[in-house]
Design a protein around this motif. Structure first.
Motif, mmCIF file in Angstrom:
data_model
loop_
_atom_site.group_PDB
_atom_site.id
_atom_site.type_symbol
_atom_site.label_atom_id
_atom_site.label_comp_id
_atom_site.label_asym_id
_atom_site.label_seq_id
_atom_site.Cartn_x
_atom_site.Cartn_y
_atom_site.Cartn_z
ATOM 1 N N UNK A 1 15.708 -21.218 11.529
ATOM 2 C CA UNK A 1 16.295 -22.199 10.669
ATOM 3 C C UNK A 1 15.424 -23.343 10.612
ATOM 4 N N UNK A 2 14.753 -23.725 11.811
ATOM 5 C CA UNK A 2 13.951 -24.909 11.956
ATOM 6 C C UNK A 2 12.826 -24.739 11.001
ATOM 7 N N UNK A 3 12.204 -23.542 11.085
ATOM 8 C CA UNK A 3 11.245 -23.287 10.412
ATOM 9 C C UNK A 3 11.346 -23.508 8.696
ATOM 10 N N UNK A 4 12.289 -22.797 8.441
ATOM 11 C CA UNK A 4 12.790 -22.973 6.869
ATOM 12 C C UNK A 4 13.235 -24.338 6.481
ATOM 13 N N UNK A 5 13.673 -25.205 7.306
ATOM 14 C CA UNK A 5 13.895 -26.478 6.963
ATOM 15 C C UNK A 5 12.556 -27.379 6.954
#
Length: 480
Positions: A196-200
């Protein structure tokens, strides 16, 4: 006489010791299973949870019933079994409130958020997340508190991404969740959070940071989540023009996704869509066409299964909400009557009781209005599915019967159980009558003559022993 008393005392002490030993072993099993929850060991958790619940129901052990229902609700979510997910989660919620277990209650709110998010009710899901965060502040144990808050924040970011997302705010929530999960020292949860952090970061255009966290997720993830990590790395490589790397990552992602017993059609479709773009850019036309066909296949399969899942979940939630509403209104009525009786008997306290009564009525009215809003929202989504069934019936679509079974399960089950000898064509005809299609409409939409439809009705009456003066459509509607 003394010997008999001694014998009864010995039996009582033995039974008490045996019960205590059993309860102690169940408590140990609960602790072990709770540890396995963070390792995502689904089969192990399910097996233990069934033992815990069976023993606890036989011995009326409240803590065991609470954790048994809680664990089974979690594993039902992991298996995509929405019926049992709702059943066990709501049962565990009631027990958690009675037992005042803040830790389980925080995770129950996470489960409920998952249920409502899967049903497309994102605002309701966020409301449960916020309730869970409030409850988690009361968890005494440091690691459990951080773990519960971290997981709730992960899901809060997911739900917010469906509602006019503010990506910088979502990033802050994801980073806060990451810190809490790392403090908790539990590996399960890092994988999804890192993704989730990466995709954000990727959405915000910070591709280097995105790649860093995608690679970080690969170190702690397994199965489908590892496949998602490789798919995202393939996407980043494609954006940088590294087509060979992109192809390798995409194929590695497929290995994890397609060889997993719990396939996620949406993720597989996404990989084939990316491969189509890669092959198109590199001039491999044949491979691009093949990937495009596979993308369409998995994309359609995802849409179909997802819609069925959502409709079943919505119907189940509507039934549950209506039941809760009925119970609540009965409780409100009972409390109101009691307050009135007390206000008449206790003349000295009549003013105070009257104020309490009005405050209670006002509070109850607000709760009923809130529940009615939720019922209205659920009913609207159900009505949409009913309209879809009508359209499928009119177009004589092969998907009509599967969808009809989801929307009218009681009718379909009653029809087959009472009349097992009906042919597929007769069942389809009965379903049209249940939808209140007239003779003229059945003939028009299904390319039959009016006389032909009337003949079918006559034969059906004889076969099902329906009186000639009974309205056939109304008879079908009364069946379920």
């Amino acid at each position: 006489m003394y010997n008999l008393k001694f014998l009864l005392l010995a039996i009582f002490l033995y039974s008490s010791c045996k019960a205590n030993i059993s309860i102690t072993s169940i408590d140990s099993l609960i602790s072990v299973t709770d540890d396995q929850l963070y390792e995502n060991n689904v089969d192990y958790i399910t097996q233990n949870a069934e033992k815990i619940l069976k023993f606890s129901e036989l011995n009326n052990y409240e803590k065991g019933k609470l954790y048994g229902n809680f664990f089974l609700g979690v594993t039902a979510r992991m298996h995509g079994d929405n019926e049992n997910m709702v059943r066990y989660t709501f049962a565990a919620e009631k027990l958690a409130k009675e037992y005042d277990d803040k830790y389980v209650l925080a995770f129950i709110f996470l489960q409920k958020a998952t249920i409502y998010k899967e049903a497309g009710l994102y605002n309701s899901a966020l409301n449960f997340i916020n309730q869970g965060l409030t409850v988690s502040n009361s968890i005494q144990q440091y690691e459990k508190r951080n773990c519960a808050k971290g997981k709730l924040l992960v899901y809060k970011a997911i739900c917010m991404s469906y509602l006019n997302p503010e990506w910088k705010q979502i990033l802050r929530i994801n980073l806060e969740a990451m810190k809490l999960l790392e403090k908790a020292g539990k590996p399960f949860g890092y994988d999804y959070n890192y993704l989730n952090v990466a995709s954000t970061y990727e959405t915000l255009g910070e591709l280097d940071k995105a790649e860093f966290f995608y690679r970080k997720s690969l170190k702690v993830s397994t199965g489908n989540l590892k496949g998602m990590g490789y798919c995202n790395l393939a996407h980043l490589a494609f954006l940088h023009g590294r087509f060979e790397d992109a192809t390798n990552y995409a194929n590695t992602s497929l290995d994890y996704q397609e060889n997993n017993s719990n396939k996620r059609y949406r993720d597989i479709a996404e990989i084939y869509q990316l491969l189509t773009k890669i092959y198109t850019e590199t001039g491999n036309t044949a491979a691009a066409k093949k990937s495009e066909k596979l993308f369409e296949y998995y994309h359609n399969k995802e849409n179909y299964t997802n819609e069925l899942f959502k409709k079943k979940l919505l119907i189940q939630l509507l039934a549950k909400a209506e039941l809760n509403q009925k119970d609540f209104e009965m409780e409100v009525s009972k409390k109101s009557r009691n307050l009135l009786v007390f206000s008449v008997i206790s003349m000295v306290l009549i003013i105070c009781l009257g104020m309490i009564y009005m405050k209670q009525v006002k509070s109850n009215r607000k709760t009923i209005e809130k529940n009615n809003e939720q019922l209205s929202e659920l009913s609207q989504q159900i009505n949409n599915s009913f309209s879809e069934v009508l359209e499928l019936a009119k177009s004589d679509d092969p998907a009509f019967i599967p969808r009809f079974k989801e929307v009218y399960p009681v009718f379909y089950q009653n029809l087959l159980s009472r009349y097992p000898d009906l042919t597929i064509a007769q069942i389809r005809f009965c379903c049209l009558l249940r939808l209140n299609f007239s003779t003229k409409e059945v003939a028009h939409y299904h390319r039959l003559t009016i006389k032909g439809v009337q003949t079918r009705k006559t034969r059906l009456r004889k076969q099902l022993n329906i009186p000639s003066d009974a309205d056939l459509n109304l008879w079908m509607m009364n069946l379920g």
